[in-house]
Design a protein around this motif. Structure first.
Motif, PDB file in Angstrom:
ATOM      1  N   TYR A 158      -4.430  -5.935   9.842  1.00  0.00           N
ATOM      2  CA  TYR A 158      -4.684  -5.175   8.623  1.00  0.00           C
ATOM      3  C   TYR A 158      -5.867  -4.228   8.810  1.00  0.00           C
ATOM      4  O   TYR A 158      -5.843  -3.076   8.384  1.00  0.00           O
ATOM      5  CB  TYR A 158      -4.945  -6.153   7.480  1.00  0.00           C
TER       6      TYR A 158
ATOM      7  N   MET B  60      -4.782  -1.253  10.837  1.00  0.00           N
ATOM      8  CA  MET B  60      -3.973  -0.320  10.042  1.00  0.00           C
ATOM      9  C   MET B  60      -4.841   0.449   9.048  1.00  0.00           C
ATOM     10  O   MET B  60      -4.639   1.640   8.808  1.00  0.00           O
ATOM     11  CB  MET B  60      -2.870  -1.082   9.308  1.00  0.00           C
ATOM     12  N   GLU B  61      -5.838  -0.237   8.463  1.00  0.00           N
ATOM     13  CA  GLU B  61      -6.755   0.458   7.547  1.00  0.00           C
ATOM     14  C   GLU B  61      -7.524   1.549   8.272  1.00  0.00           C
ATOM     15  O   GLU B  61      -7.696   2.660   7.784  1.00  0.00           O
ATOM     16  CB  GLU B  61      -7.746  -0.551   6.952  1.00  0.00           C
TER      17      GLU B  61
ATOM     18  N   GLN C 148      -5.213   4.438   9.005  1.00  0.00           N
ATOM     19  CA  GLN C 148      -4.948   5.232   7.801  1.00  0.00           C
ATOM     20  C   GLN C 148      -6.153   6.105   7.443  1.00  0.00           C
ATOM     21  O   GLN C 148      -6.005   7.263   7.060  1.00  0.00           O
ATOM     22  CB  GLN C 148      -4.609   4.305   6.644  1.00  0.00           C
TER      23      GLN C 148
ATOM     24  N   LYS D   7       7.418  -2.389   0.720  1.00  0.00           N
ATOM     25  CA  LYS D   7       6.518  -3.304   1.402  1.00  0.00           C
ATOM     26  C   LYS D   7       7.364  -4.321   2.156  1.00  0.00           C
ATOM     27  O   LYS D   7       8.299  -4.901   1.595  1.00  0.00           O
ATOM     28  CB  LYS D   7       5.593  -4.013   0.404  1.00  0.00           C
TER      29      LYS D   7
ATOM     30  N   LEU E   9       5.466  -2.556   6.997  1.00  0.00           N
ATOM     31  CA  LEU E   9       4.904  -1.513   6.140  1.00  0.00           C
ATOM     32  C   LEU E   9       4.159  -2.115   4.947  1.00  0.00           C
ATOM     33  O   LEU E   9       4.673  -3.004   4.269  1.00  0.00           O
ATOM     34  CB  LEU E   9       6.021  -0.603   5.626  1.00  0.00           C
ATOM     35  N   LEU E  10       2.966  -1.598   4.706  1.00  0.00           N
ATOM     36  CA  LEU E  10       2.177  -2.074   3.565  1.00  0.00           C
ATOM     37  C   LEU E  10       2.591  -1.418   2.266  1.00  0.00           C
ATOM     38  O   LEU E  10       2.636  -2.048   1.218  1.00  0.00           O
ATOM     39  CB  LEU E  10       0.690  -1.801   3.812  1.00  0.00           C
TER      40      LEU E  10
ATOM     41  N   TRP F  29       2.121   4.863   1.436  1.00  0.00           N
ATOM     42  CA  TRP F  29       1.156   5.541   2.314  1.00  0.00           C
ATOM     43  C   TRP F  29       1.473   5.212   3.777  1.00  0.00           C
ATOM     44  O   TRP F  29       1.518   6.097   4.636  1.00  0.00           O
ATOM     45  CB  TRP F  29      -0.267   5.060   1.995  1.00  0.00           C
ATOM     46  N   ASP F  30       1.663   3.942   4.018  1.00  0.00           N
ATOM     47  CA  ASP F  30       1.909   3.488   5.383  1.00  0.00           C
ATOM     48  C   ASP F  30       3.184   4.121   5.945  1.00  0.00           C
ATOM     49  O   ASP F  30       3.217   4.587   7.096  1.00  0.00           O
ATOM     50  CB  ASP F  30       2.033   1.960   5.369  1.00  0.00           C
TER      51      ASP F  30
ATOM     52  N   LYS G 221       3.369   6.721   9.159  1.00  0.00           N
ATOM     53  CA  LYS G 221       4.143   6.315  10.344  1.00  0.00           C
ATOM     54  C   LYS G 221       5.259   7.317  10.646  1.00  0.00           C
ATOM     55  O   LYS G 221       5.583   7.579  11.814  1.00  0.00           O
ATOM     56  CB  LYS G 221       4.711   4.906  10.143  1.00  0.00           C
TER      57      LYS G 221
ATOM     58  N   SER H  80       2.163  10.127   1.147  1.00  0.00           N
ATOM     59  CA  SER H  80       2.782   9.144   0.251  1.00  0.00           C
ATOM     60  C   SER H  80       3.725   9.876  -0.724  1.00  0.00           C
ATOM     61  O   SER H  80       4.483  10.751  -0.313  1.00  0.00           O
ATOM     62  CB  SER H  80       1.710   8.349  -0.488  1.00  0.00           C
TER      63      SER H  80
END
Length: 288
Positions: free
Chosen positions: A24, A27-28, A31, A202, A206-207, A210-211, A215, A241
């Protein structure tokens, strides 16, 4: 034995939590890096558009000044009637006015030449893209120009399967044609933007939207870099997004339009203004 099993299970849970938190955090960080790149590209684009508007305003001022100078000269000639009867002071004023007109005319020509050259480059790029892509369905791909910036918008149904960020083989054919055009024009830089609709997503990979949008943009960039040899220094990948829709998300048709990937060609306004500056110097030297 039972106690050992409980301790082992507890350790497994703790290890799983650590791995999840690490993924996580990665990924943060990824992003945040993408958002920073997007903010930089957006600031650059807005600055370029403001500078172009400023140049157009300056051009209008110069044209007005030339008109005033010409009117002044006409009044001088009408009042005096004959150059032979001009006083020394009037002759000097007329000479300075003529030199000023000459310099202003050269400056206007320089600015017009620079603007025309930039417009010609934009037109050539659009023509090349449309020629390379051929007669694709307008619903799948769209090329347009807004405020001097070239946009290539590709629908997600052409690029990806639903909820996926893996580029389809059919889409690679399209991206190969885009890559051919941009590789032939090594001076241009561009931004690849991922866009989604507002339907939440989700899963294990994928979160959120946005994710997914990030991607998808990075997937397109990787294909352009790895399979078609586009210089990575010329590209920026960003996700938007569902916050920049082209239509409201009230219908399936509108949501499909919002799910897209955009290639935004970033104008190099620094070259444009360098051209103007060089022209101004030459005009000033010529006037002197």
């Amino acid at each position: 034995m039972k106690k050992a099993m409980i301790i082992g299970a507890s350790m497994a849970v703790l290890l799983s939590s650590c791995v999840s938190q690490k993924k996580y955090a990665e990924m943060e960080a990824k992003q945040k890096e993408t958002q920073d790149l997007l903010n930089t590209a957006t600031v650059k684009l807005n600055s370029c558009l403001e500078e172009k508007a400023s140049a157009s305003s300056e051009l209008k001022i110069l044209q007005d000044q030339v008109g005033n100078l010409k009117n002044t000269n006409a009044a001088l000639l009408n009042n005096v009637g004959n150059l032979a009867t001009l006083s020394t002071k009037e002759a000097e004023n007329l000479e300075r006015s003529l030199e000023s007109i000459k310099e202003k005319d050269l400056q206007i020509k320089t600015m017009n030449d620079a603007i025309n050259k930039k417009d010609s480059v934009t037109l050539a790029l659009v023509t090349s893209l449309k020629g390379a892509l051929g007669n694709l369905n307008d619903e799948d791909i769209e090329i347009n120009v807004e405020k001097g910036v070239v946009y290539v918008s590709i629908s997600d149904k052409l690029l990806f399967r639903s909820g996926s960020y893996n580029v389809s083989e059919k889409a690679k054919n399209v991206l190969g044609k885009v890559a051919k055009v941009v590789n032939d024009k090594p001076d241009i830089e561009f931004l690849v933007e991922g866009h989604t609709d507002n339907v939440p997503i989700k899963n294990k990979v994928l979160l959120d939207n946005w994710d997914l949008s990030v991607k998808r943009a990075t997937s397109v960039v990787r294909v352009l870099q790895n399979e078609f040899k586009v210089d990575p220094k010329r590209m920026t990948a960003a996700g938007r997004s569902y916050y920049v829709p082209v239509a409201d998300n009230s219908s399936a048709e509108n949501r499909a339009a919002n799910r897209r990937t955009r290639i935004v060609v970033l104008p190099k306004l620094d070259q444009f203004y360098n051209m103007i500056e060089d022209g101004m110097k030459k005009a000033s030297q010529g006037g002197n």
